[in-house]
Design a protein around this motif. Structure first.
Motif, PDB file in Angstrom:
ATOM      1  N   SER A 133       4.763  -8.106  -0.885  1.00  0.00           N
ATOM      2  CA  SER A 133       5.548  -7.374  -2.175  1.00  0.00           C
ATOM      3  C   SER A 133       4.155  -5.983  -1.740  1.00  0.00           C
ATOM      4  CB  SER A 133       5.262  -7.924  -3.643  1.00  0.00           C
ATOM      5  OG  SER A 133       4.148  -7.948  -4.367  1.00  0.00           O
ATOM      6  N   VAL A 134       3.541  -6.091  -2.121  1.00  0.00           N
ATOM      7  CA  VAL A 134       2.162  -4.461  -1.768  1.00  0.00           C
ATOM      8  C   VAL A 134       3.564  -3.448  -0.863  1.00  0.00           C
ATOM      9  CG1 VAL A 134       0.845  -3.806  -0.978  1.00  0.00           C
ATOM     10  CG2 VAL A 134       0.230  -5.681  -1.896  1.00  0.00           C
ATOM     11  N   MET A 135       4.194  -3.914  -0.058  1.00  0.00           N
ATOM     12  CA  MET A 135       4.903  -2.936   1.456  1.00  0.00           C
ATOM     13  C   MET A 135       6.062  -2.191  -0.069  1.00  0.00           C
ATOM     14  SD  MET A 135       4.055  -2.905   3.983  1.00  0.00           S
ATOM     15  CE  MET A 135       5.368  -2.405   4.690  1.00  0.00           C
ATOM     16  N   ILE A 136       6.204  -2.489  -0.845  1.00  0.00           N
ATOM     17  CA  ILE A 136       6.534  -1.619  -1.632  1.00  0.00           C
ATOM     18  C   ILE A 136       6.446  -0.744  -2.030  1.00  0.00           C
ATOM     19  CG2 ILE A 136       8.457  -1.353  -3.610  1.00  0.00           C
ATOM     20  CD1 ILE A 136       9.165  -4.778  -3.393  1.00  0.00           C
ATOM     21  N   TRP A 137       5.043  -0.925  -2.684  1.00  0.00           N
ATOM     22  CA  TRP A 137       4.703   0.191  -2.991  1.00  0.00           C
ATOM     23  C   TRP A 137       4.192   0.985  -1.783  1.00  0.00           C
ATOM     24  CZ3 TRP A 137       4.378   1.528  -8.555  1.00  0.00           C
ATOM     25  CH2 TRP A 137       4.706  -0.062  -9.503  1.00  0.00           C
ATOM     26  N   LEU A 138       3.595   0.534  -1.125  1.00  0.00           N
ATOM     27  CA  LEU A 138       2.624   2.205   0.088  1.00  0.00           C
ATOM     28  C   LEU A 138       4.172   2.550   0.730  1.00  0.00           C
ATOM     29  CD1 LEU A 138       0.537  -1.386   1.532  1.00  0.00           C
ATOM     30  CD2 LEU A 138      -0.246   1.547   0.374  1.00  0.00           C
ATOM     31  N   SER A 139       5.090   1.977   1.066  1.00  0.00           N
ATOM     32  CA  SER A 139       6.267   2.566   1.340  1.00  0.00           C
ATOM     33  C   SER A 139       7.025   3.586   0.423  1.00  0.00           C
ATOM     34  CB  SER A 139       7.662   1.937   1.441  1.00  0.00           C
ATOM     35  OG  SER A 139       6.890   0.393   2.387  1.00  0.00           O
ATOM     36  N   ALA A 140       6.463   3.871  -1.041  1.00  0.00           N
ATOM     37  CA  ALA A 140       7.309   4.392  -1.526  1.00  0.00           C
ATOM     38  C   ALA A 140       6.087   5.648  -1.911  1.00  0.00           C
ATOM     39  CB  ALA A 140       7.191   4.278  -3.735  1.00  0.00           C
ATOM     40  N   PHE A 141       4.897   5.193  -1.992  1.00  0.00           N
ATOM     41  CA  PHE A 141       4.206   6.961  -2.466  1.00  0.00           C
ATOM     42  C   PHE A 141       3.451   6.926  -0.687  1.00  0.00           C
ATOM     43  CE2 PHE A 141       3.723   4.374  -6.310  1.00  0.00           C
ATOM     44  CZ  PHE A 141       3.799   5.715  -7.056  1.00  0.00           C
ATOM     45  N   GLY A 142       4.459   6.030   0.407  1.00  0.00           N
ATOM     46  CA  GLY A 142       4.020   7.148   1.422  1.00  0.00           C
ATOM     47  C   GLY A 142       3.798   8.555   1.648  1.00  0.00           C
ATOM     48  N   ALA A 143       5.525   8.891   1.601  1.00  0.00           N
ATOM     49  CA  ALA A 143       5.569  10.517   1.451  1.00  0.00           C
ATOM     50  C   ALA A 143       5.912  10.608   3.201  1.00  0.00           C
ATOM     51  CB  ALA A 143       5.205  11.025   0.286  1.00  0.00           C
ATOM     52  N   GLU A 144       6.078   9.824   3.872  1.00  0.00           N
ATOM     53  CA  GLU A 144       6.632  10.116   5.466  1.00  0.00           C
ATOM     54  C   GLU A 144       7.861  10.676   5.592  1.00  0.00           C
ATOM     55  OE1 GLU A 144       5.600   7.755   9.113  1.00  0.00           O
ATOM     56  OE2 GLU A 144       4.679   7.904   7.119  1.00  0.00           O
ATOM     57  N   TRP A 145       8.276  10.729   4.135  1.00  0.00           N
ATOM     58  CA  TRP A 145       9.772  11.869   4.392  1.00  0.00           C
ATOM     59  C   TRP A 145       9.485  13.244   4.165  1.00  0.00           C
ATOM     60  CZ3 TRP A 145       9.553  13.887   0.008  1.00  0.00           C
ATOM     61  CH2 TRP A 145       8.853  13.609  -1.243  1.00  0.00           C
ATOM     62  N   PHE A 146       8.408  13.240   3.175  1.00  0.00           N
ATOM     63  CA  PHE A 146       7.620  14.753   3.387  1.00  0.00           C
ATOM     64  C   PHE A 146       6.928  15.573   4.759  1.00  0.00           C
ATOM     65  CE2 PHE A 146       3.627  17.550   2.002  1.00  0.00           C
ATOM     66  CZ  PHE A 146       4.984  19.057   2.054  1.00  0.00           C
ATOM     67  N   TYR A 147       6.106  14.613   5.294  1.00  0.00           N
ATOM     68  CA  TYR A 147       5.568  15.164   6.925  1.00  0.00           C
ATOM     69  C   TYR A 147       6.219  15.431   8.124  1.00  0.00           C
ATOM     70  CZ  TYR A 147       1.219  14.402   4.007  1.00  0.00           C
ATOM     71  OH  TYR A 147       0.114  14.493   3.852  1.00  0.00           O
ATOM     72  N   ARG A 148       7.396  13.759   7.632  1.00  0.00           N
ATOM     73  CA  ARG A 148       8.264  14.841   8.868  1.00  0.00           C
ATOM     74  C   ARG A 148      10.007  16.312   9.150  1.00  0.00           C
ATOM     75  NH1 ARG A 148       9.286  10.507  11.720  1.00  0.00           N
ATOM     76  NH2 ARG A 148       8.236   8.628  12.025  1.00  0.00           N
ATOM     77  N   SER A 149       9.536  15.980   7.454  1.00  0.00           N
ATOM     78  CA  SER A 149      10.013  17.509   6.938  1.00  0.00           C
ATOM     79  C   SER A 149       9.250  18.755   7.673  1.00  0.00           C
ATOM     80  CB  SER A 149      10.536  17.600   5.606  1.00  0.00           C
ATOM     81  OG  SER A 149       9.189  18.011   4.417  1.00  0.00           O
TER      82      SER A 149
END
Length: 490
Positions: A133-149
């Protein structure tokens, strides 16, 4: 959150598409290399049953992660890419999106706990489910979309490789026995999403967080809705085979299929190295206007490349399925060979389909994209429920192949007018003829050497295919190959 721009803030450096593709290829290569080391080791240490239950747990939690992310991997990337040249707009937008994600992750996590406590399959593996379940938090706050943008693919690549190396070392130290599957789950999180912690710490380098911004959350709801449904359903149907297998089959069957699942995802990620870098650039072209020719040219080049790559991987998976499974899993996993061969077309179909989805997002066709994904999810559920009880893991693979074909057909039909323009710049006929001849030659040679050492038989088959396919493409003067050769001469 501070009210002033940090002194170390700077405008992101936007690299060329070629540079971004190279970075993503390096990242994808690492995605191949590390599993080639870890999958054979973990498969033999944990065995099919424990390996299967860990894979199923992460598949289960991935559904909640998809909901928590609200389609931000697409929506966040597109919206931030449009305003990446204006720091204040970018900062306001990023702050709004992160706050929305914070609320979403909290609601989804509560729902996850309820499901874990209620379902017999998850209650039986409570510690594992809470670790995953830790993946839920790490994915939500990872902001991968920002760095790709903002196209920070150099940072994304080297950050991911560093954490994969850390996870690799930890795996060999701490995963030594069959019962170490909980430790393996923790290390898996570190390798796949641990680097997301750095993302949120580093984001202040590019944006300014401030309480003085006039935030408008409502402006995102309409766009987010389509992307949320689209992102959730796309993610769900692409993994529905593994999830439903957990309800219809044993841990051993899941253990066999998780190897097919991993091999398939590894191969598909090769195409993703190209398609994922396209969305920010396509969004930028479409938002600035007057770049329709550039968009068409970019799409055509990538279609040619994906066709060559995808067909090559299909040949490898169909002809070399048995030695590949022997190397990656061992003799205990050879029962997965038919399912791997059936899964092979997914690599090509899903890669091209994903590229079409990138264009649909950039061109504001997200409503039609959502419809195709919803239809795909419904079709996948029906097919998997019908085929798994009768065909087992082969049925799970076949159901997803049919689903991917249907989803691709719907997207291609939606973009039929535009794709006619793109097809004028592609070399489908030449590539397919070259591939057919190369595959026939490879199949004949492999029949002669298939009793050899698995590594040797794969190496011989690969050498024959690459040589014949490459020579024929040059002989036919295929556009993509010839353009690459001209660049090398320069």
């Amino acid at each position: 959150m501070g009210d002033h721009m940090p002194k170390h803030s700077r405008k992101p450096v936007i690299r060329s598409v070629k540079f971004n593709v190279v970075m993503n290829i390096i990242l994808t290569a690492s995605g191949f290399l590390f599993p080639l080391i870890t999958v054979p080791y973990v498969s033999r240490v944990l065995g099919p049953a424990n390996n299967g239950i860990v894979s199923w747990a992460f598949t289960f939690v991935s559904y909640f992660t998809l909901v928590a992310m609200l389609g931000f991997n697409m929506y966040g990337t597109r919206e931030c890419a449009k305003v990446r040249d204006d720091r204040e707009q970018l900062s306001t937008l990023a702050q709004e999106l992160l706050i929305i994600l914070m609320c979403s992750a909290l609601i989804v996590y509560i729902a996850y706990i309820v499901f874990v406590l209620c379902l017999p399959q998850t209650r039986a593996q409570m510690p594992l489910m809470f670790i995953a379940s830790v993946m839920i938090w790490l994915s939500a706050f990872g902001a991968e979309w920002f760095y790709r943008s903002i196209e920070q693919y150099e940072y994304i690549t080297f950050r991911n490789i560093a954490f994969k190396l850390i996870a690799l070392i930890l795996m060999f130290i701490f995963v030594r026995h069959t019962n170490d599957y909980l430790v393996y789950a923790v290390i898996n999180i570190i390798g796949s999403a641990g680097s997301n912690v750095l993302n949120i710490l580093r984001i202040r380098t590019f944006v300014t967080f401030s309480r003085s911004y006039k935030m408008n959350f409502r402006r995102h709801f309409k766009g987010m809705f389509a992307f949320s449904i689209s992102g959730i359903t796309a993610g769900m149907y692409s993994q529905i085979d593994m999830l439903l297998l957990g309800f219809f089959s044993s841990n051993f069957a899941m253990g066999l299929y998780q190897l097919v699942f991993k091999i398939r995802n590894l191969c598909t990620s090769a195409g993703s190295a190209v398609t994922t870098v396209m969305l920010p650039r396509l969004s930028y072209y479409e938002s600035t206007g007057g770049n329709h020719d550039k968009t068409t040219d970019l799409m055509a080049k990538n279609l040619n490349f994906l066709l060559m790559l995808g067909l090559s991987i299909i040949t490898a998976l169909v002809i070399c399925a048995e030695p590949l499974i022997s190397i990656l899993g061992g003799s205990d996993y050879l029962g997965a060979t038919p399912a791997l061969r059936i899964s092979a077309p997914i690599v090509l179909i899903s890669s091209i389909s994903a590229m079409l989805s990138q264009y649909m997002i950039a061109a504001n066709h997200e409503k039609m994209l959502t419809i195709t994904n919803v239809v795909g999810l419904v079709l996948a559920i029906i097919l998997e429920c019908a085929l798994i009880p009768f065909m087992g893991i082969s049925g799970a693979a076949l159901g997803l192949v049919i689903t991917e074909v249907a989803v691709y057909a719907m997207r291609a039909y939606t973009l039929r007018d535009y794709m006619r323009q793109v097809h004028k710049h592609t070399d489908y006929g030449r590539i397919i003829i070259a591939w057919t001849v190369a595959t026939a030659a490879t199949g004949g040679i492999f029949w002669l050497v298939h009793d050899f050492n698995p590594f040797l038989s794969i190496a011989v088959a690969a050498a024959v295919f690459v040589t014949v396919f490459g020579l024929l493409l040059m002989l036919f003067r295929e556009t993509f190959i010839m353009s690459m050769m001209r660049r090398k001469r320069r």
